[in-house]
Scaffold this motif. Structure first.
Motif, PDB file in Angstrom:
ATOM      1  N   LEU A 384      25.825  69.835   7.973  1.00 48.26           N
ATOM      2  CA  LEU A 384      26.181  69.291   9.170  1.00 48.26           C
ATOM      3  C   LEU A 384      27.296  68.265   8.620  1.00 48.26           C
ATOM      4  CD1 LEU A 384      23.762  68.765  12.088  1.00 48.26           C
ATOM      5  CD2 LEU A 384      25.587  70.534  11.835  1.00 48.26           C
ATOM      6  N   ALA A 385      27.154  67.787   7.549  1.00 52.60           N
ATOM      7  CA  ALA A 385      28.190  66.870   6.917  1.00 52.60           C
ATOM      8  C   ALA A 385      29.797  67.128   7.074  1.00 52.60           C
ATOM      9  CB  ALA A 385      28.076  66.286   5.505  1.00 52.60           C
ATOM     10  N   THR A 386      30.027  68.407   7.300  1.00 48.53           N
ATOM     11  CA  THR A 386      31.323  68.934   7.132  1.00 48.53           C
ATOM     12  C   THR A 386      31.774  69.100   8.600  1.00 48.53           C
ATOM     13  OG1 THR A 386      30.681  71.349   7.205  1.00 48.53           O
ATOM     14  CG2 THR A 386      31.056  70.278   4.982  1.00 48.53           C
ATOM     15  N   ASN A 387      30.930  69.050   9.669  1.00 45.73           N
ATOM     16  CA  ASN A 387      31.318  69.060  10.968  1.00 45.73           C
ATOM     17  C   ASN A 387      31.814  68.111  11.543  1.00 45.73           C
ATOM     18  OD1 ASN A 387      30.513  68.797  14.067  1.00 45.73           O
ATOM     19  ND2 ASN A 387      29.899  70.909  13.731  1.00 45.73           N
ATOM     20  N   PRO A 388      33.053  68.109  12.305  1.00 50.37           N
ATOM     21  CA  PRO A 388      33.991  67.017  12.894  1.00 50.37           C
ATOM     22  C   PRO A 388      33.138  66.173  13.949  1.00 50.37           C
ATOM     23  CG  PRO A 388      34.483  68.973  13.616  1.00 50.37           C
ATOM     24  CD  PRO A 388      33.728  69.448  12.674  1.00 50.37           C
ATOM     25  N   ARG A 389      32.328  66.943  14.689  1.00 54.63           N
ATOM     26  CA  ARG A 389      31.536  66.144  15.737  1.00 54.63           C
ATOM     27  C   ARG A 389      30.640  65.182  15.173  1.00 54.63           C
ATOM     28  NH1 ARG A 389      30.652  66.882  21.218  1.00 54.63           N
ATOM     29  NH2 ARG A 389      30.062  64.758  22.234  1.00 54.63           N
ATOM     30  N   ALA A 390      29.767  65.740  14.040  1.00 52.61           N
ATOM     31  CA  ALA A 390      28.583  64.974  13.322  1.00 52.61           C
ATOM     32  C   ALA A 390      29.565  63.876  12.782  1.00 52.61           C
ATOM     33  CB  ALA A 390      28.314  66.130  12.014  1.00 52.61           C
ATOM     34  N   LYS A 391      30.730  63.995  12.166  1.00 52.28           N
ATOM     35  CA  LYS A 391      31.344  62.929  11.477  1.00 52.28           C
ATOM     36  C   LYS A 391      31.660  61.600  12.513  1.00 52.28           C
ATOM     37  CE  LYS A 391      33.420  65.561   7.913  1.00 52.28           C
ATOM     38  NZ  LYS A 391      34.958  66.303   7.279  1.00 52.28           N
ATOM     39  N   VAL A 415      17.146  78.020  11.806  1.00 51.23           N
ATOM     40  CA  VAL A 415      16.707  76.423  11.709  1.00 51.23           C
ATOM     41  C   VAL A 415      17.734  75.534  11.924  1.00 51.23           C
ATOM     42  CG1 VAL A 415      15.492  74.816  10.389  1.00 51.23           C
ATOM     43  CG2 VAL A 415      15.012  77.234  10.000  1.00 51.23           C
ATOM     44  N   VAL A 416      17.663  74.400  12.579  1.00 54.08           N
ATOM     45  CA  VAL A 416      18.600  73.664  13.084  1.00 54.08           C
ATOM     46  C   VAL A 416      18.121  72.159  12.748  1.00 54.08           C
ATOM     47  CG1 VAL A 416      20.253  72.498  14.644  1.00 54.08           C
ATOM     48  CG2 VAL A 416      19.757  74.819  14.659  1.00 54.08           C
ATOM     49  N   VAL A 417      18.662  71.645  11.997  1.00 58.10           N
ATOM     50  CA  VAL A 417      18.164  70.069  11.553  1.00 58.10           C
ATOM     51  C   VAL A 417      19.382  69.093  11.991  1.00 58.10           C
ATOM     52  CG1 VAL A 417      17.380  68.358   9.907  1.00 58.10           C
ATOM     53  CG2 VAL A 417      16.831  70.820   9.657  1.00 58.10           C
ATOM     54  N   ALA A 418      19.165  68.612  13.070  1.00 55.17           N
ATOM     55  CA  ALA A 418      20.334  67.714  13.918  1.00 55.17           C
ATOM     56  C   ALA A 418      19.716  66.836  14.958  1.00 55.17           C
ATOM     57  CB  ALA A 418      21.336  68.701  14.543  1.00 55.17           C
ATOM     58  N   SER A 450      32.303  70.315  18.300  1.00 54.51           N
ATOM     59  CA  SER A 450      30.913  70.305  18.979  1.00 54.51           C
ATOM     60  C   SER A 450      30.085  70.629  17.704  1.00 54.51           C
ATOM     61  CB  SER A 450      30.826  71.309  19.899  1.00 54.51           C
ATOM     62  OG  SER A 450      30.916  72.620  19.519  1.00 54.51           O
ATOM     63  N   MET A 451      28.622  70.436  17.691  1.00 56.66           N
ATOM     64  CA  MET A 451      27.619  70.692  16.857  1.00 56.66           C
ATOM     65  C   MET A 451      27.438  72.101  16.868  1.00 56.66           C
ATOM     66  SD  MET A 451      26.577  67.800  15.386  1.00 56.66           S
ATOM     67  CE  MET A 451      26.144  66.056  15.369  1.00 56.66           C
ATOM     68  N   SER A 452      27.419  72.648  18.056  1.00 55.73           N
ATOM     69  CA  SER A 452      27.194  74.188  18.217  1.00 55.73           C
ATOM     70  C   SER A 452      28.296  75.102  17.205  1.00 55.73           C
ATOM     71  CB  SER A 452      27.308  74.735  19.694  1.00 55.73           C
ATOM     72  OG  SER A 452      28.533  74.432  20.352  1.00 55.73           O
TER      73      SER A 452
END
Length: 466
Positions: A384-391, A415-418, A450-452
Motif C-alpha cells: 500500500l505504500a505506493t498507493n496515493p490515498r495511503a500516502k 488478503v487485504v492489510v489496511a 482510493s485504497m480500492s
C-alpha cells in the motif's frame, strides 16, 4: 380452514439463533427463542460489539500520536497534554451500546411475532424441549424443528483461574474501573491480538505471550508479520515461542510463569486461550445428536445434526467462529427445515476480519492452500505504500494480495492489510463468490485516489502472468 403452523424452538439468542428465528417467522412458523443471557448472545454482549468498540477507542487515541506527521499540532496552551482513557467511562459506554443493540434485536423479534422466553432449554427428545424458565418452574414445548445455537464460552485452565479482578477472560474486562497499567495478554490468536492492540492504543503497557513462532499463527504469514512489526514499533513486548504454564495473583498484580521458567509480571492478565462449546447438559447425546471429542455438534452444510429435526448453528458447531457464519448457518437451517430454497454453506465465500491496526481481511483460498497444492493459483502482492490515498492518510503498513487460478484467471482468494480492510475486502469477496476473473475485476472503475485502486492494480498485474 387455518393451516397449522410448524413449531420451531431455538435454543440461544445469538446471531445463529435470532437470525434463524427471523427466517422461520417469515416462513410462517410459530417460533420460540429460549435465551438466558440476552438477545445477541456473546457476539453482542461480551465479544464482537464490545471488543470492536474498545478497539475503536484505542484507534482514535492513536490518531493523536500520528497527528504531528500530518503537520497538525496543538495550541501552546495545551502543549504537553496527552490524550488519556477513562476506563470506567469507556466501559460504561461499551456496555450501554451492547445493551442497546441487544434491546433492538429483541424488539425486532417481538415485532415479527417471535416468542422470547428467558431461561434455559433442554432437548428431551426429537420434537420435545423442556424450558427451565428464569422466573421459576418448567415448561415442556412441542418442537417439530429445534435449532441449537448455544455458542461457546472462554476456555479456563486449572493453572490460570480467572478472578474477574486481576486475572480476566475477554468477557470480564468490561467491569474494570481503571485502565490496566501493565497488561499481560496470554494468547496471540485473533482475540488476544485484537485486545492487546486495543489496550496498547488506550495507553497500557502490554506484553503479548505467544506460544507460536509469530502472532496470529492461523493467518496469512505476510499479514501476521506486518502486524507483529507494528506491535513492536508501537512499544508492545511480544514474547514468541513462550507458552504459559500458570498465572497467579502476586500482591497487587499478577505473575505469569512460562514453561521455560521465566516469569512475566503485570498489573493484570488477560487470558485468550480459546473457547469451549456450551453443549453440556442440553440432552443432546440422549436425543441422538452426535458430538465431537471437543464437545462441538457435528453438522452438515445445511446445519443438520445426526438427529432428525434437530439443527445447530454458531460456535457450538465449531465450523468457523464468526458471527456472520453463525447467522448464515441459522438462516440455512430454517430454510432447509421449512422447505424454502436453500444453498448449502460455502466456507470459501466467507470473508473474515481481524480488527488490529492495520486490519487484516481475508476471503477464499489462502497462501498456505496454494503452497500446499490445494489450488493451482498465481499470487500478486502489492504494498500500500505506493498507493496515493495511503500516502495522504499517512498509511505506511499494509498490502493487497490476490490469488487467481492459473489458466483461466478466476479470483479464488485474497488478503487485504489496511485501515478499514473489513470494507476493502468486499469487492474481492464478490469476485470469489461469483467467480469473476482478474480481467473483470481490473476492468471495473475505481475512484482515484482510493485504497480500492490497489485491488484493481493487483488484478491488472495478474493479467500478465502466464
Amino acid at each position: 380452514m387455518t393451516e397449522r403452523k410448524t413449531s420451531v424452538v431455538v435454543l440461544g439468542g445469538g446471531p445463529g439463533g435470532y437470525e434463524a428465528a427471523l427466517v422461520a417467522a417469515h416462513l410462517g412458523a410459530s417460533v420460540t427463542v429460549v435465551d438466558r443471557d440476552g438477545l445477541g448472545g456473546a457476539a453482542v454482549l461480551t465479544d464482537c460489539v464490545p471488543s470492536k468498540t474498545l478497539i475503536s477507542v484505542g484507534d482514535f487515541m492513536q490518531r493523536f500520536e500520528a497527528a504531528t506527521d500530518l503537520g497538525v499540532g496543538f495550541e501552546a496552551a495545551h502543549a504537553g497534554e496527552e490524550a488519556t482513557a477513562d476506563a470506567s467511562r469507556v466501559n460504561a459506554r461499551i456496555l450501554a451500546l451492547a445493551a442497546a443493540q441487544s434491546h433492538d434485536i429483541e424488539q425486532r423479534l417481538l415485532s415479527e411475532g417471535v416468542r422470547v422466553c428467558r431461561g434455559v432449554g433442554r432437548v428431551l427428545a426429537p420434537g420435545r424441549v423442556r424450558i427451565e424458565v428464569e422466573s421459576g418452574g418448567t415448561e415442556d414445548v412441542d418442537a417439530e424443528v429445534v435449532l441449537v445455537a448455544t455458542g461457546a464460552t472462554p476456555r479456563v485452565m486449572d493453572t490460570a483461574r480467572p478472578d474477574g479482578r486481576r486475572i480476566l477472560t475477554w468477557q470480564q474486562i468490561y467491569a474494570l474501573e481503571e485502565l490496566p497499567e501493565r497488561l499481560v495478554v496470554v494468547g496471540s490468536g485473533v482475540t488476544g491480538a485484537e485486545l492487546a492492540h486495543a489496550y496498547l492504543g488506550l495507553g497500557s503497557e502490554v506484553t503479548l505471550v505467544s506460544s507460536r513462532d509469530r502472532v496470529l499463527p492461523g493467518e496469512d504469514a505476510d499479514a501476521a508479520e506486518v502486524i507483529e512489526n507494528v506491535f513492536r514499533r508501537r512499544g508492545m513486548t511480544v514474547l514468541n515461542r513462550s507458552r504459559m504454564a500458570s498465572v497467579v495473583r502476586a500482591g497487587d498484580g499478577v505473575a505469569v510463569t512460562l514453561e521455560d521458567g521465566r516469569t512475566v509480571e503485570g498489573s493484570h492478565c488477560l487470558l485468550a486461550v480459546g473457547s469451549v462449546p456450551q453443549t453440556a447438559g442440553l440432552g443432546l447425546e440422549e436425543a441422538g445428536v452426535e458430538l465431537t471429542g471437543s464437545g462441538h455438534i457435528k453438522v452438515d452444510r445445511v446445519s443438520r445434526t445426526s438427529a432428525r429435526g434437530i439443527y445447530a448453528a454458531g460456535d457450538c458447531t465449531g465450523v468457523l467462529p464468526l458471527a456472520s457464519v453463525a447467522a448464515m448457518q441459522g438462516r440455512i437451517a430454517m430454510a432447509h427445515a421449512l422447505g424454502d430454497a436453500v444453498t448449502p454453506l460455502n466456507l470459501r465465500g466467507v470473508s473474515a476480519n481481524i480488527f488490529t491496526d492495520p486490519e487484516i481481511a481475508t476471503v477464499g483460498y489462502s497462501q498456505t492452500d496454494i503452497d500446499e497444492g490445494k489450488v493451482d493459483a498465481h499470487t500478486v502482492m502489492l504494498p500500500l505504500a505506493t498507493n496515493p490515498r495511503a500516502k495522504m492518510q499517512n498509511v505506511h503498513d499494509g498490502f493487497v494480495k490476490l490469488f487467481a487460478r492459473k489458466g483461466i484467471g478466476t479470483v479464488v482468494g485474497g488478503v487485504v492489510v489496511a485501515p478499514r480492510a473489513s470494507e476493502l475486502i468486499y469487492p474481492v469477496t464478490l469476485a470469489v463468490q461469483h467467480r469473476l476473473t482478474v480481467d473483470q475485476l481490473a476492468g471495473t472503475f475505481t475512484v482515484y485516489p482510493s485504497m480500492s485502486g490497489s485491488i484493481a492494480e493487483a488484478a491488472r498485474r495478474l493479467h500478465t502472468i502466464d
